[in-house]
Design a protein around this motif. Sequence first.
Motif, PDB file in Angstrom:
ATOM      1  N   HIS A  24      88.949 -72.366  82.635  1.00 32.38           N
ATOM      2  CA  HIS A  24      87.758 -72.247  81.827  1.00 32.38           C
ATOM      3  C   HIS A  24      87.262 -71.390  81.720  1.00 32.38           C
ATOM      4  N   CYS A  25      86.961 -70.865  83.162  1.00 33.15           N
ATOM      5  CA  CYS A  25      85.853 -69.245  82.746  1.00 33.15           C
ATOM      6  C   CYS A  25      87.076 -67.954  82.765  1.00 33.15           C
ATOM      7  N   ARG A  26      88.275 -68.176  83.405  1.00 30.98           N
ATOM      8  CA  ARG A  26      89.463 -67.356  82.463  1.00 30.98           C
ATOM      9  C   ARG A  26      89.388 -67.293  81.479  1.00 30.98           C
ATOM     10  N   ALA A  27      89.496 -68.682  80.499  1.00 24.55           N
ATOM     11  CA  ALA A  27      89.510 -68.814  79.393  1.00 24.55           C
ATOM     12  C   ALA A  27      88.232 -67.622  77.969  1.00 24.55           C
ATOM     13  N   ALA A  28      87.456 -68.277  78.768  1.00 24.05           N
ATOM     14  CA  ALA A  28      86.175 -67.803  78.279  1.00 24.05           C
ATOM     15  C   ALA A  28      86.380 -65.760  78.821  1.00 24.05           C
ATOM     16  N   TYR A  29      86.427 -65.672  79.880  1.00 22.26           N
ATOM     17  CA  TYR A  29      86.084 -63.971  80.228  1.00 22.26           C
ATOM     18  C   TYR A  29      87.342 -63.488  78.708  1.00 22.26           C
ATOM     19  N   LYS A  43      73.446 -57.275  78.775  1.00 20.88           N
ATOM     20  CA  LYS A  43      72.352 -58.231  78.569  1.00 20.88           C
ATOM     21  C   LYS A  43      73.504 -58.494  77.979  1.00 20.88           C
ATOM     22  N   HIS A  44      74.007 -58.203  76.143  1.00 17.04           N
ATOM     23  CA  HIS A  44      74.311 -58.450  74.856  1.00 17.04           C
ATOM     24  C   HIS A  44      75.757 -59.865  75.297  1.00 17.04           C
ATOM     25  N   GLN A  45      76.486 -58.575  76.407  1.00 18.01           N
ATOM     26  CA  GLN A  45      78.140 -58.706  76.494  1.00 18.01           C
ATOM     27  C   GLN A  45      77.522 -60.686  77.997  1.00 18.01           C
ATOM     28  N   LEU A  46      76.716 -60.453  78.746  1.00 18.75           N
ATOM     29  CA  LEU A  46      76.628 -61.350  79.510  1.00 18.75           C
ATOM     30  C   LEU A  46      76.024 -62.859  78.295  1.00 18.75           C
ATOM     31  N   CYS A  47      75.368 -62.772  77.339  1.00 18.92           N
ATOM     32  CA  CYS A  47      75.114 -63.505  77.089  1.00 18.92           C
ATOM     33  C   CYS A  47      76.220 -64.231  76.236  1.00 18.92           C
ATOM     34  N   ARG A  48      77.138 -63.411  75.118  1.00 19.32           N
ATOM     35  CA  ARG A  48      78.756 -63.332  74.617  1.00 19.32           C
ATOM     36  C   ARG A  48      79.071 -64.472  75.522  1.00 19.32           C
ATOM     37  N   VAL A  49      79.274 -63.867  76.675  1.00 18.37           N
ATOM     38  CA  VAL A  49      81.060 -64.588  77.645  1.00 18.37           C
ATOM     39  C   VAL A  49      80.056 -65.846  78.265  1.00 18.37           C
ATOM     40  N   LEU A  50      79.254 -66.277  78.325  1.00 18.70           N
ATOM     41  CA  LEU A  50      78.084 -67.226  78.904  1.00 18.70           C
ATOM     42  C   LEU A  50      78.164 -68.144  77.763  1.00 18.70           C
ATOM     43  N   GLN A  51      77.960 -68.211  76.016  1.00 18.85           N
ATOM     44  CA  GLN A  51      78.370 -68.894  75.008  1.00 18.85           C
ATOM     45  C   GLN A  51      80.332 -69.393  75.155  1.00 18.85           C
ATOM     46  N   GLN A  52      80.341 -68.409  75.575  1.00 17.46           N
ATOM     47  CA  GLN A  52      82.275 -68.280  75.442  1.00 17.46           C
ATOM     48  C   GLN A  52      82.292 -69.837  76.148  1.00 17.46           C
ATOM     49  N   PHE A  75      84.198 -60.435  87.477  1.00 19.02           N
ATOM     50  CA  PHE A  75      84.261 -61.690  86.878  1.00 19.02           C
ATOM     51  C   PHE A  75      83.345 -62.764  87.666  1.00 19.02           C
ATOM     52  N   ASP A  76      83.791 -61.936  89.397  1.00 18.56           N
ATOM     53  CA  ASP A  76      83.408 -63.410  90.304  1.00 18.56           C
ATOM     54  C   ASP A  76      82.090 -63.628  90.111  1.00 18.56           C
ATOM     55  N   ASP A  77      80.771 -62.463  89.387  1.00 18.90           N
ATOM     56  CA  ASP A  77      79.515 -62.940  89.391  1.00 18.90           C
ATOM     57  C   ASP A  77      79.464 -63.944  87.910  1.00 18.90           C
ATOM     58  N   PHE A  78      80.148 -64.094  87.562  1.00 20.64           N
ATOM     59  CA  PHE A  78      80.263 -64.401  85.908  1.00 20.64           C
ATOM     60  C   PHE A  78      80.580 -66.284  86.392  1.00 20.64           C
ATOM     61  N   CYS A  79      81.696 -65.967  87.433  1.00 20.80           N
ATOM     62  CA  CYS A  79      81.750 -67.492  87.116  1.00 20.80           C
ATOM     63  C   CYS A  79      80.988 -68.397  88.871  1.00 20.80           C
ATOM     64  N   GLU A  80      79.897 -67.433  88.910  1.00 18.07           N
ATOM     65  CA  GLU A  80      78.940 -68.129  89.953  1.00 18.07           C
ATOM     66  C   GLU A  80      78.089 -68.201  88.666  1.00 18.07           C
TER      67      GLU A  80
END
Length: 581
Positions: A24-29, A43-52, A75-80
């Motif tokens: 699911h993380c891969r798909a969202a990213y 920060k805007h990109q972080l918000c978008r990918v977290l919403q996905q 991507f690792d940071d995002f998964c965490e």
Amino acid sequence: MSLQASSQSIGMQKCTDEETFYMHCRAAYLTVFRSSLASISSKHQLCRVLQQAGRNPSQATLNKHWTPSTTKLNFDDFCEIVKNERPTEVHDLMRAFRKMDINGDGYISHNELHIVLTSRGEKMAAKEVDAIFSLADTNKDGKLDYAEFCRLLESTAEQCQIAALERLEADAKLKRQNFGNELDSPPKSLASTAVTVPQPPHKTEPDITLKKDSRSSSRPSSARSRRSSLSNAITMAASNTKSVKLAEPTSIQDWHHTCMKGSFFLEEDGGITSLQYRLTVPQTATVYLTIRPLNLSQRLEKPSSWMSVDTAVFVVSGKDTKEDSTLVCFTESRDKEKCCWKGELSAGTYCLLPFTTSCRLRKRTRKSVSKPVTLVNRTDTGELDLTRDFRGALSDIFEVIDLDGNGLLSLEEYNFFELRTSGENCDEEAWAVCKENFDTRKNQLSRQGFMELNLMEASERGGDPTDLWVTLEAMGYNRNLEMVEACPFLIDVYCEEGQCTLQPVSLESGHRILNTALQRSITARSEVKTLRGQENVLVYTYRGEHRISTVIANKVCQHVLPINEHQEWTYSCVESIIPCQ
């Protein structure tokens, strides 16, 4: 069910849950970014990918993960972050709406919603409230059925995730990606028995011990010693990824150009030593980067023997440690003997790491020579002189160590030569003595001065060529004066906007970074398979135009081959002696 069986069942369930999470993380990213190697840069990109990913981050949440000192997240940071942030549940939304629903009729008026959202918590602007209400008030009666709204929100989120997963499954290119360093940061619950992988006889860690001898010398350095043994444990194996041809830009003659020479040296333990370089890009620009073997032959019909050696350059950003470095790109497209890359680089400083599989070099073995080539002879007057063959070899060496190609050796260039052949640097005082005794121009040593330097060394030893052979062998020559254990190369950098600068760094740094960059380039561009009979051993394969590589990853806590000691997974690079033809 036995205790052991129960434990295995629980372990399998954890693996399944973790795999689903990362899927699911891969798909969202990849819904937001085209590549897993891309970084979250705002920060805007972080918000978008977290919403996905099904999260509804508040401003406080975004500020927690994107501090004033944050410049990018991978991507690792995002998964965490996703792992630590609980997804928005329908019952949470319903509880919040019920607090606004004063009369409990299941509806919220526009005025009630406006008062709450503009006066409490993270206050919203009136236009933002109007936009939310306009979307939620489907029948335009001025009231919001928040139960239906929550169900619609949940359904939309599920549909987005399903669409992203279907797109990921259908697109083979996206499916082949490894999504950053997911292998570097696997679920902590995964563990397996270590699998022993056959290794080449060379070391994986740089050995910079310099073995000194007792001979004296006229060279500016205070002592002479054998060359250091710096080794790269690099890879080869099989895959099916094919590179795309890359043509030279048509207007390249108008681009800013800088270049630098260097050489790969094959060590006794099978490792490869080469210079590392620092590239400075003053502004975001399109860059065309190439590396190719350097032909030293004066005869067009007979080029240098190393022209078939494969070459490549890995570009990493960050500090000079493997923890902080990030793979940016690498040359993989071929244009005749050149290996190329073209793309956009942001303003900043990058480390260029030359790479070769060394397969073409390793196939050469030292020939047993009953009578080595003569290096020094005496003239009719009894004076010592360098033979013609030796002068030719010294001229080629001068061409290789003249890194900027200006026909002169600066102190920095000469020191790289000294470090390679003696293990020591020449200081300013010794360099001044050198300039007084040998031919120089613009305070730099000329080709003639380099010849005079070697002649004086031979004269000091009464014509004994022992020390001269040590130098020649360090530069890759055999006793027939053939360069068989080295491959000179040339790096060209063309910058469409702004003047890039390229500088040599050292012979010692970058090898651990190169291993990490190489592993990531393979895992990011290849398919992954499970080793037969070992479900916790993953095999990543990559095929380029000039090399075939494999990375084997063990999902274990035991560090059998601790290339990445700070991580839980063990990486192993397997080498073949047959490069692509």
